[in-house]
Write a protein that holds these residues in place. Structure first.
Motif, mmCIF file in Angstrom:
data_model
loop_
_atom_site.group_PDB
_atom_site.id
_atom_site.type_symbol
_atom_site.label_atom_id
_atom_site.label_comp_id
_atom_site.label_asym_id
_atom_site.label_seq_id
_atom_site.Cartn_x
_atom_site.Cartn_y
_atom_site.Cartn_z
ATOM 1 N N GLU A 42 41.870 -25.249 28.944
ATOM 2 C CA GLU A 42 43.443 -25.495 28.424
ATOM 3 C C GLU A 42 43.297 -26.812 27.340
ATOM 4 N N VAL A 43 42.013 -27.728 27.932
ATOM 5 C CA VAL A 43 41.716 -29.071 26.987
ATOM 6 C C VAL A 43 40.473 -28.580 26.395
ATOM 7 N N LEU B 297 42.395 -26.655 23.461
ATOM 8 C CA LEU B 297 42.876 -28.123 22.435
ATOM 9 C C LEU B 297 42.257 -28.496 21.529
ATOM 10 N N TRP C 136 41.191 -26.182 18.995
ATOM 11 C CA TRP C 136 42.258 -25.558 18.184
ATOM 12 C C TRP C 136 42.382 -26.833 16.973
ATOM 13 N N PHE C 137 42.626 -28.459 17.580
ATOM 14 C CA PHE C 137 42.488 -29.270 17.158
ATOM 15 C C PHE C 137 40.936 -29.590 15.796
ATOM 16 N N LEU D 148 50.976 -34.792 25.552
ATOM 17 C CA LEU D 148 50.525 -34.133 26.065
ATOM 18 C C LEU D 148 49.875 -33.936 27.910
ATOM 19 N N TYR E 251 55.085 -27.398 29.468
ATOM 20 C CA TYR E 251 54.064 -28.038 28.009
ATOM 21 C C TYR E 251 53.772 -26.595 27.471
ATOM 22 N N ARG E 252 53.846 -25.957 28.690
ATOM 23 C CA ARG E 252 53.104 -24.055 27.493
ATOM 24 C C ARG E 252 54.599 -24.064 25.869
ATOM 25 N N ARG F 143 53.288 -26.434 23.696
ATOM 26 C CA ARG F 143 52.502 -27.028 23.425
ATOM 27 C C ARG F 143 52.354 -25.637 22.359
ATOM 28 N N ARG F 144 53.277 -24.228 22.214
ATOM 29 C CA ARG F 144 53.647 -23.440 21.557
ATOM 30 C C ARG F 144 54.350 -23.949 20.165
ATOM 31 N N ILE G 240 51.746 -25.267 18.540
ATOM 32 C CA ILE G 240 50.620 -24.862 17.176
ATOM 33 C C ILE G 240 51.003 -24.722 16.025
ATOM 34 N N TRP H 32 54.557 -35.088 14.026
ATOM 35 C CA TRP H 32 53.889 -35.150 15.124
ATOM 36 C C TRP H 32 54.533 -35.742 15.679
#
Length: 241
Positions: free
Chosen positions: A9-10, A13, A16-17, A85, A96-97, A100-101, A104, A158
């Motif tokens: 997961e980390v 992410l 993706w960032f 996060l 969290y999921r 997080r969606r 994104i 953000w």
């Protein structure tokens, strides 16, 4: 969540960032178009009597202590995003999921806007403004990075996402604390205007962006369920937005 999945997961992410930052750097290069769009936006704000950036910015520039605090707040918000996060992940993996969606989706949706409507911020396009972040910020004149993608404001975006994430996690068990989370985006709105990093209509764009991302997320199945949140039998007891 297992240790292996946590590591994945980390790393996912972070990757993706990195991709988002790279794509952001590619779309933020249309300087002439950004200046023209900023001029148009200034005209619209004047017609709507929303042209408050210059007087607010000049007032802040005359108060050095507040200007320094605003510059640090503008830069340090990354720490808040990372902290939220981690905190939500540790508190409730399902929540969290979901958030997080939304995060994104927000990042995916904003890139076409930056490409279609490049926008120069007031600190570049509005005569008489003082670049507070460049003057007092942690990394000085590096505030010019990404300087043609002001619409919408991702700083406000953000901060709205952070408030939404905390509110989603706490609104059932700690409703008053959940409401306090929304002070963060309110402070960010004041900072981005006073530092001449964004126009008022950039803030409106941020609200629309985050609202759209959250709305689209609501139509996705709840983590661990075959149905959207609204269809869960216990949805009245589950965090939702």
């Amino acid at each position: 969540m297992s240790r292996r999945r946590t590591i994945a997961e980390v790393l996912g992410l972070l990757a993706w960032f990195g991709v988002f930052a790279w794509l952001h750097s590619l779309v933020g290069r249309a300087h002439l178009a950004a200046t023209a769009n900023a001029s148009t936006l200034q005209s619209i704000e004047r017609a709507l009597h929303l042209d408050i950036v210059l007087p607010v910015n000049q007032w802040l520039a005359g108060h050095v202590g507040l200007a320094q605090a605003a510059a640090w707040f503008y830069r340090a918000y990354y720490l808040v995003v990372a902290g939220v996060l981690i905190w939500v992940f540790r508190r409730d993996v399902a929540v969290y999921r979901r958030v997080r969606r939304a995060m994104i989706l927000m990042m995916v949706l904003v890139l076409p806007v930056y490409w279609a409507v490049p926008m120069s911020p007031p600190r570049f396009a509005l005569p008489g403004t003082v670049d507070i972040v460049a003057l007092y910020g942690i990394v000085g004149h590096a505030s010019r990075a990404g300087g043609w993608t002001a619409m919408p404001s991702m700083h406000v975006g953000w901060s709205l996402w952070c408030a939404f994430a905390v509110w989603t996690a706490l609104r059932v068990t700690h409703p008053r604390a959940a409401l306090l989370a929304w002070t963060f985006p309110l402070l960010m709105v004041a900072v981005v205007i006073a530092t001449a990093n964004h126009y008022v209509l950039d803030i409106v764009g941020s609200v629309l962006l985050v609202s759209t991302a959250i709305t689209l997320t609501a139509f996705l199945p709840w983590p661990g369920s075959a149905h959207p949140p609204a269809e869960r039998p216990d949805s009245s007891h589950s965090p939702s937005g």
